[in-house]
Design a protein around this motif. Structure first.
Motif, PDB file in Angstrom:
ATOM      1  N   GLU A 162      58.076  48.023 -14.045  1.00  0.00           N
ATOM      2  CA  GLU A 162      58.814  48.386 -15.251  1.00  0.00           C
ATOM      3  C   GLU A 162      60.259  48.701 -14.867  1.00  0.00           C
ATOM      4  O   GLU A 162      60.525  49.285 -13.808  1.00  0.00           O
ATOM      5  CB  GLU A 162      58.178  49.601 -15.933  1.00  0.00           C
ATOM      6  CG  GLU A 162      58.856  49.991 -17.225  1.00  0.00           C
ATOM      7  CD  GLU A 162      58.160  51.170 -17.893  1.00  0.00           C
ATOM      8  OE1 GLU A 162      58.510  51.496 -19.043  1.00  0.00           O
ATOM      9  OE2 GLU A 162      57.276  51.773 -17.255  1.00  0.00           O
ATOM     10  N   VAL A 163      61.213  48.306 -15.726  1.00  0.00           N
ATOM     11  CA  VAL A 163      62.614  48.614 -15.497  1.00  0.00           C
ATOM     12  C   VAL A 163      63.091  49.556 -16.603  1.00  0.00           C
ATOM     13  O   VAL A 163      62.748  49.384 -17.773  1.00  0.00           O
ATOM     14  CB  VAL A 163      63.472  47.334 -15.461  1.00  0.00           C
ATOM     15  CG1 VAL A 163      63.425  46.592 -16.783  1.00  0.00           C
ATOM     16  CG2 VAL A 163      64.919  47.675 -15.102  1.00  0.00           C
ATOM     17  N   LYS A 164      63.843  50.570 -16.198  1.00  0.00           N
ATOM     18  CA  LYS A 164      64.415  51.529 -17.138  1.00  0.00           C
ATOM     19  C   LYS A 164      65.925  51.601 -16.935  1.00  0.00           C
ATOM     20  O   LYS A 164      66.418  51.428 -15.805  1.00  0.00           O
ATOM     21  CB  LYS A 164      63.798  52.918 -16.949  1.00  0.00           C
ATOM     22  CG  LYS A 164      62.321  52.979 -17.300  1.00  0.00           C
ATOM     23  CD  LYS A 164      61.769  54.390 -17.128  1.00  0.00           C
ATOM     24  CE  LYS A 164      60.291  54.448 -17.516  1.00  0.00           C
ATOM     25  NZ  LYS A 164      59.755  55.826 -17.366  1.00  0.00           N
ATOM     26  N   GLY A 165      66.673  51.864 -18.031  1.00  0.00           N
ATOM     27  CA  GLY A 165      68.124  51.980 -17.958  1.00  0.00           C
ATOM     28  C   GLY A 165      68.590  53.402 -18.210  1.00  0.00           C
ATOM     29  O   GLY A 165      67.912  54.186 -18.902  1.00  0.00           O
ATOM     30  N   GLY A 217      53.244  34.539  -5.042  1.00  0.00           N
ATOM     31  CA  GLY A 217      52.463  34.983  -6.190  1.00  0.00           C
ATOM     32  C   GLY A 217      53.129  34.579  -7.481  1.00  0.00           C
ATOM     33  O   GLY A 217      54.105  33.824  -7.499  1.00  0.00           O
ATOM     34  N   GLU A 218      52.582  35.113  -8.581  1.00  0.00           N
ATOM     35  CA  GLU A 218      53.082  34.797  -9.904  1.00  0.00           C
ATOM     36  C   GLU A 218      53.626  36.055 -10.577  1.00  0.00           C
ATOM     37  O   GLU A 218      53.027  37.129 -10.462  1.00  0.00           O
ATOM     38  CB  GLU A 218      51.976  34.197 -10.770  1.00  0.00           C
ATOM     39  CG  GLU A 218      51.500  32.837 -10.279  1.00  0.00           C
ATOM     40  CD  GLU A 218      50.472  32.230 -11.214  1.00  0.00           C
ATOM     41  OE1 GLU A 218      50.171  32.874 -12.242  1.00  0.00           O
ATOM     42  OE2 GLU A 218      49.977  31.130 -10.922  1.00  0.00           O
ATOM     43  N   LEU A 219      54.738  35.913 -11.283  1.00  0.00           N
ATOM     44  CA  LEU A 219      55.394  37.014 -11.978  1.00  0.00           C
ATOM     45  C   LEU A 219      55.283  36.760 -13.472  1.00  0.00           C
ATOM     46  O   LEU A 219      55.831  35.794 -13.999  1.00  0.00           O
ATOM     47  CB  LEU A 219      56.861  37.115 -11.551  1.00  0.00           C
ATOM     48  CG  LEU A 219      57.644  38.338 -12.042  1.00  0.00           C
ATOM     49  CD1 LEU A 219      57.011  39.625 -11.528  1.00  0.00           C
ATOM     50  CD2 LEU A 219      59.102  38.252 -11.600  1.00  0.00           C
ATOM     51  N   ASP A 220      54.560  37.636 -14.164  1.00  0.00           N
ATOM     52  CA  ASP A 220      54.363  37.527 -15.606  1.00  0.00           C
ATOM     53  C   ASP A 220      55.241  38.569 -16.286  1.00  0.00           C
ATOM     54  O   ASP A 220      55.022  39.772 -16.124  1.00  0.00           O
ATOM     55  CB  ASP A 220      52.887  37.748 -15.949  1.00  0.00           C
ATOM     56  CG  ASP A 220      52.594  37.520 -17.417  1.00  0.00           C
ATOM     57  OD1 ASP A 220      53.482  37.002 -18.113  1.00  0.00           O
ATOM     58  OD2 ASP A 220      51.493  37.876 -17.861  1.00  0.00           O
ATOM     59  N   VAL A 221      56.254  38.131 -17.056  1.00  0.00           N
ATOM     60  CA  VAL A 221      57.278  39.028 -17.606  1.00  0.00           C
ATOM     61  C   VAL A 221      57.036  39.254 -19.088  1.00  0.00           C
ATOM     62  O   VAL A 221      56.712  38.327 -19.833  1.00  0.00           O
ATOM     63  CB  VAL A 221      58.683  38.414 -17.389  1.00  0.00           C
ATOM     64  CG1 VAL A 221      59.755  39.290 -18.026  1.00  0.00           C
ATOM     65  CG2 VAL A 221      58.946  38.234 -15.905  1.00  0.00           C
ATOM     66  N   ASN A 222      57.211  40.517 -19.496  1.00  0.00           N
ATOM     67  CA  ASN A 222      57.139  40.891 -20.912  1.00  0.00           C
ATOM     68  C   ASN A 222      58.237  41.917 -21.196  1.00  0.00           C
ATOM     69  O   ASN A 222      57.994  43.118 -21.204  1.00  0.00           O
ATOM     70  CB  ASN A 222      55.764  41.447 -21.262  1.00  0.00           C
ATOM     71  CG  ASN A 222      55.631  41.762 -22.743  1.00  0.00           C
ATOM     72  OD1 ASN A 222      56.452  41.355 -23.555  1.00  0.00           O
ATOM     73  ND2 ASN A 222      54.598  42.514 -23.095  1.00  0.00           N
ATOM     74  N   GLY A 223      59.465  41.452 -21.365  1.00  0.00           N
ATOM     75  CA  GLY A 223      60.583  42.351 -21.638  1.00  0.00           C
ATOM     76  C   GLY A 223      60.887  43.243 -20.464  1.00  0.00           C
ATOM     77  O   GLY A 223      61.195  42.779 -19.361  1.00  0.00           O
ATOM     78  N   ALA A 224      60.804  44.561 -20.688  1.00  0.00           N
ATOM     79  CA  ALA A 224      61.101  45.524 -19.634  1.00  0.00           C
ATOM     80  C   ALA A 224      59.931  45.754 -18.691  1.00  0.00           C
ATOM     81  O   ALA A 224      60.040  46.551 -17.757  1.00  0.00           O
ATOM     82  CB  ALA A 224      61.540  46.852 -20.249  1.00  0.00           C
ATOM     83  N   LYS A 225      58.820  45.070 -18.925  1.00  0.00           N
ATOM     84  CA  LYS A 225      57.654  45.227 -18.067  1.00  0.00           C
ATOM     85  C   LYS A 225      57.256  43.871 -17.493  1.00  0.00           C
ATOM     86  O   LYS A 225      57.558  42.825 -18.078  1.00  0.00           O
ATOM     87  CB  LYS A 225      56.484  45.836 -18.833  1.00  0.00           C
ATOM     88  CG  LYS A 225      56.739  47.266 -19.292  1.00  0.00           C
ATOM     89  CD  LYS A 225      55.503  47.866 -19.945  1.00  0.00           C
ATOM     90  CE  LYS A 225      55.731  49.313 -20.349  1.00  0.00           C
ATOM     91  NZ  LYS A 225      54.533  49.921 -20.958  1.00  0.00           N
ATOM     92  N   ALA A 226      56.588  43.904 -16.354  1.00  0.00           N
ATOM     93  CA  ALA A 226      56.136  42.676 -15.714  1.00  0.00           C
ATOM     94  C   ALA A 226      54.921  42.975 -14.852  1.00  0.00           C
ATOM     95  O   ALA A 226      54.674  44.132 -14.483  1.00  0.00           O
ATOM     96  CB  ALA A 226      57.254  42.057 -14.869  1.00  0.00           C
ATOM     97  N   VAL A 227      54.162  41.933 -14.559  1.00  0.00           N
ATOM     98  CA  VAL A 227      53.003  42.045 -13.661  1.00  0.00           C
ATOM     99  C   VAL A 227      53.152  40.974 -12.592  1.00  0.00           C
ATOM    100  O   VAL A 227      53.312  39.790 -12.907  1.00  0.00           O
ATOM    101  CB  VAL A 227      51.683  41.866 -14.420  1.00  0.00           C
ATOM    102  CG1 VAL A 227      50.511  41.866 -13.438  1.00  0.00           C
ATOM    103  CG2 VAL A 227      51.492  42.951 -15.459  1.00  0.00           C
ATOM    104  N   PHE A 228      53.102  41.403 -11.324  1.00  0.00           N
ATOM    105  CA  PHE A 228      53.135  40.454 -10.211  1.00  0.00           C
ATOM    106  C   PHE A 228      51.742  40.375  -9.606  1.00  0.00           C
ATOM    107  O   PHE A 228      51.147  41.399  -9.247  1.00  0.00           O
ATOM    108  CB  PHE A 228      54.126  40.902  -9.132  1.00  0.00           C
ATOM    109  CG  PHE A 228      54.127  39.995  -7.921  1.00  0.00           C
ATOM    110  CD1 PHE A 228      54.767  38.766  -7.947  1.00  0.00           C
ATOM    111  CD2 PHE A 228      53.462  40.365  -6.761  1.00  0.00           C
ATOM    112  CE1 PHE A 228      54.754  37.923  -6.849  1.00  0.00           C
ATOM    113  CE2 PHE A 228      53.437  39.544  -5.654  1.00  0.00           C
ATOM    114  CZ  PHE A 228      54.091  38.313  -5.699  1.00  0.00           C
ATOM    115  N   THR A 229      51.206  39.152  -9.516  1.00  0.00           N
ATOM    116  CA  THR A 229      49.883  38.915  -8.939  1.00  0.00           C
ATOM    117  C   THR A 229      50.034  38.123  -7.652  1.00  0.00           C
ATOM    118  O   THR A 229      50.562  37.007  -7.651  1.00  0.00           O
ATOM    119  CB  THR A 229      48.991  38.137  -9.919  1.00  0.00           C
ATOM    120  OG1 THR A 229      48.902  38.868 -11.148  1.00  0.00           O
ATOM    121  CG2 THR A 229      47.592  37.958  -9.340  1.00  0.00           C
ATOM    122  N   ALA A 230      49.584  38.725  -6.546  1.00  0.00           N
ATOM    123  CA  ALA A 230      49.686  38.067  -5.246  1.00  0.00           C
ATOM    124  C   ALA A 230      48.728  36.886  -5.158  1.00  0.00           C
ATOM    125  O   ALA A 230      47.635  36.911  -5.729  1.00  0.00           O
ATOM    126  CB  ALA A 230      49.398  39.062  -4.127  1.00  0.00           C
ATOM    127  N   GLY A 231      49.126  35.846  -4.433  1.00  0.00           N
ATOM    128  CA  GLY A 231      48.263  34.697  -4.215  1.00  0.00           C
ATOM    129  C   GLY A 231      47.051  35.062  -3.363  1.00  0.00           C
ATOM    130  O   GLY A 231      47.060  36.054  -2.626  1.00  0.00           O
TER     131      GLY A 231
END
Length: 553
Positions: free
Chosen positions: A39-42, A65-79
């Motif tokens: 998550e990113v915060k300003g 891996g794969e980076l799934d982005v949803n605005g200010a949040k994201a999920v990274f899944t390792a291969g």
């Protein structure tokens, strides 16, 4: 003064601007195939939190891996085979921040304790048995074959890259070699002495029992035919005891037969106490519930109705139960049997009620193990084709055999991939299990751990809770899965005692459903009616007519 106030007011309306952004993660080290949430915060110059406008995410290197982005949040899944460090960077305008995630290799510990024990037993056996053809000795070829099996087992034991399957196979091969060696040992020419102590004790007990129990039908007495049967059994046992040529098998059989006749004799002794009054309260309550059920359910084929034949069958059961209730000479056994029969009729009637056309839940996964050949291990990939879901097993730690459609988990663990689990609105696990120590008892403090990944520890090992299994009869647990962890699409199962894997857990059926609007309680919540706790006592039959059928059952 007026000019000063005007300038001050203008400053109050100056819009704050984004001064810095900060990216964070719920974990900085993950295993292969696992995911981490970011998550990113300003913040402005006064360190007040602000919205980050249109953040841009990136991962370097991008092949881990794969980076799934949803605005200010994201999920990274390792291969599944990834290993190393990946830097996740977030940019918003001229501002940016990064965080480093370390991916480590999934390691599965191999249990070699059984192989070590087998090697030790084989070595001791070989050393304690001389080469030869005399009683107690074994021929040279038997020694050579056992030594070759020991050497092969040691090679696997010393191989740091050996898999659990290779270790288990080496253990089984060495145990077979030990059995073959023992069969090759020359037996004693003369059999050992026959042990008649148990038979002598049984004869003594039977003789004292028949002497201390009078013939008759009064309290404490036994009928003449029971005396005659026990005396005949005593005489037969005495004949075996006096036979100098009787084998151990014949002595043991005579002992067993006499003990059975002793038990039958004791069952014929007239009890001392008069039977108490017959308790009909359960029968009265069951009749009341059945009557209310039949009156509140219309005849028909629409949802909520029951067909005429179901009404007729339940009414016949009510009439039969009422006849027993009104019979003043009915024994307690007859009353109890009538209660059971009426409860079965109630259950059959409820099953006959037409369900709603639109069911609330959707079946995602069902495994019965019914088609697996008896005695086969699902660790063997060739056996998995017999499963209802051949490709569902993600991984398995050791041998798990199936007997008569029941999976014996031993001390192992395994994980299943559940189709649609990650998208289920209200995922529920229903698993039929029992606790059996193999001798008719139970394993103390046995629990079922339900995890979100193939793991032996950590949060993912018990992501969906742990549940006590205390009964040696099968029971159905209904567990609402924690949606914070269902995104993996995987469920991991293991029987544990104090967090350590143990034998004793047996699994009959595994089901996972999307319950829709029907939501059992949170995992481990014993206050919610959707949570099945095997330690809870069965509900009492209500003494007053229920408001609805659901209140009754």
């Amino acid at each position: 003064l007026v000019i000063t106030l005007i300038l001050s007011g203008c400053q109050l309306f100056v819009k704050p601007t984004l001064d810095r952004i900060v990216v964070s993660a719920d974990a900085e080290t993950i295993k292969q195939g696992e995911s981490v949430e970011l998550e990113v915060k300003g913040f402005d110059k006064k360190n007040k939190e602000m919205k980050v406008s249109k953040p841009t995410w990136s991962a370097e290197p991008d092949n881990l891996g794969e980076l799934d982005v949803n605005g200010a949040k994201a999920v990274f899944t390792a291969g599944e085979t990834a290993e190393g460090k990946v830097t996740i960077t977030v940019t918003s305008g001229d501002l940016s921040d990064s965080i480093e995630i370390t991916i480590i290799k999934e390691t599965t510990s191999v249990d070699k304790s059984d192989l070590e024990d087998a090697i030790q037993a084989a070595t001791q056996l070989k050393q304690s048995t001389e080469v030869g053809t005399e009683p107690g000795q074994a021929p040279q070829e038997a020694h050579d074959a056992l030594q070759a099996a020991i050497d092969a087992a040691r090679d696997v034991l010393n191989d740091e890259n050996a898999t659990q399957a290779e270790v288990d196979s080496a253990t089984q091969a060495l145990l077979q070699a030990i059995a073959a060696f023992e069969a090759a040992i020359v037996p004693d020419e003369e059999p050992g002495p026959v042990d008649t102590s148990d038979l002598e004790n049984a004869i003594q007990i039977a003789t004292q029992l028949i002497q201390s129990t009078e013939v008759g039908t009064e309290h404490g007495q036994a009928p003449q035919e029971a005396h005659d049967a026990l005396q005949a059994a005593i005489d037969a046992a005495q004949d075996v005891l006096n036979d100098d040529n009787a084998t151990q098998a014949e002595v043991d059989s005579a002992t067993h037969a006499l003990l059975q006749v002793i038990a039958a004799f004791e069952a014929t002794i007239v009890p001392d106490e008069e039977p108490g009054p017959v308790d009909t309260s359960d029968l009265e309550n069951a009749i009341q519930i059945a009557t209310h059920l039949i009156q509140s359910t219309e005849v028909g084929t629409e949802p909520g109705q029951a067909p005429q034949e179901a009404h007729d069958a339940l009414q016949d059961a009510i009439d039969a139960a009422q006849a027993v209730l009104e019979n003043e000479a009915a024994a307690q056994a007859e009353v109890d049997s009538a209660v059971q029969a009426l409860q079965q009729a109630i259950a059959a009637f409820q099953d006959a009620i037409v369900p709603d056309e639109d069911p609330e839940e959707t079946m995602l996964f069902r495994e019965t193990f019914d088609n697996v050949p008896n005695g086969s291990s699902i660790r063997d990939t060739s056996v998995r084709s017999y499963l209802d879901n051949p490709g569902a097993i993600v991984d398995i730690s050791g041998t798990m055999n199936v007997y008569d459609g029941v999976l014996e988990m031993s001390s192992q663990r395994f994980a299943l991939r559940i189709p649609g689990l990650e998208n289920a609105a209200s995922p529920v696990l229903r698993i039929t299990v029992k606790n059996d120590n193999g001798s008719g008892g139970t394993v103390a403090n046995l629990e079922l751990a339900v995890g979100s990944q193939y793991s032996s520890g950590g949060t993912e090992f018990t992501a969906h809770g742990t549940y006590p299994i205390t009964d040696n009869q099968f029971q159905v647990l209904e567990i609402a899965l924690n949606k914070d962890y269902t995104h993996t699409g995987i469920l991991n199962f293991r029987g544990i005692v104090n967090k350590s894997g143990t034998a004793g857990l047996y699994v009959d059926t595994i089901e996972v459903v999307d319950a829709g609007s029907h939501q059992p309680g949170e995992p481990g919540d014993p206050d919610d009616p959707g949570h099945s706790d095997p330690t809870d006592p069965p509900p009492d039959i209500p003494t007053e007519p229920p408001e609805t059928i659901d209140d009754a059952y």
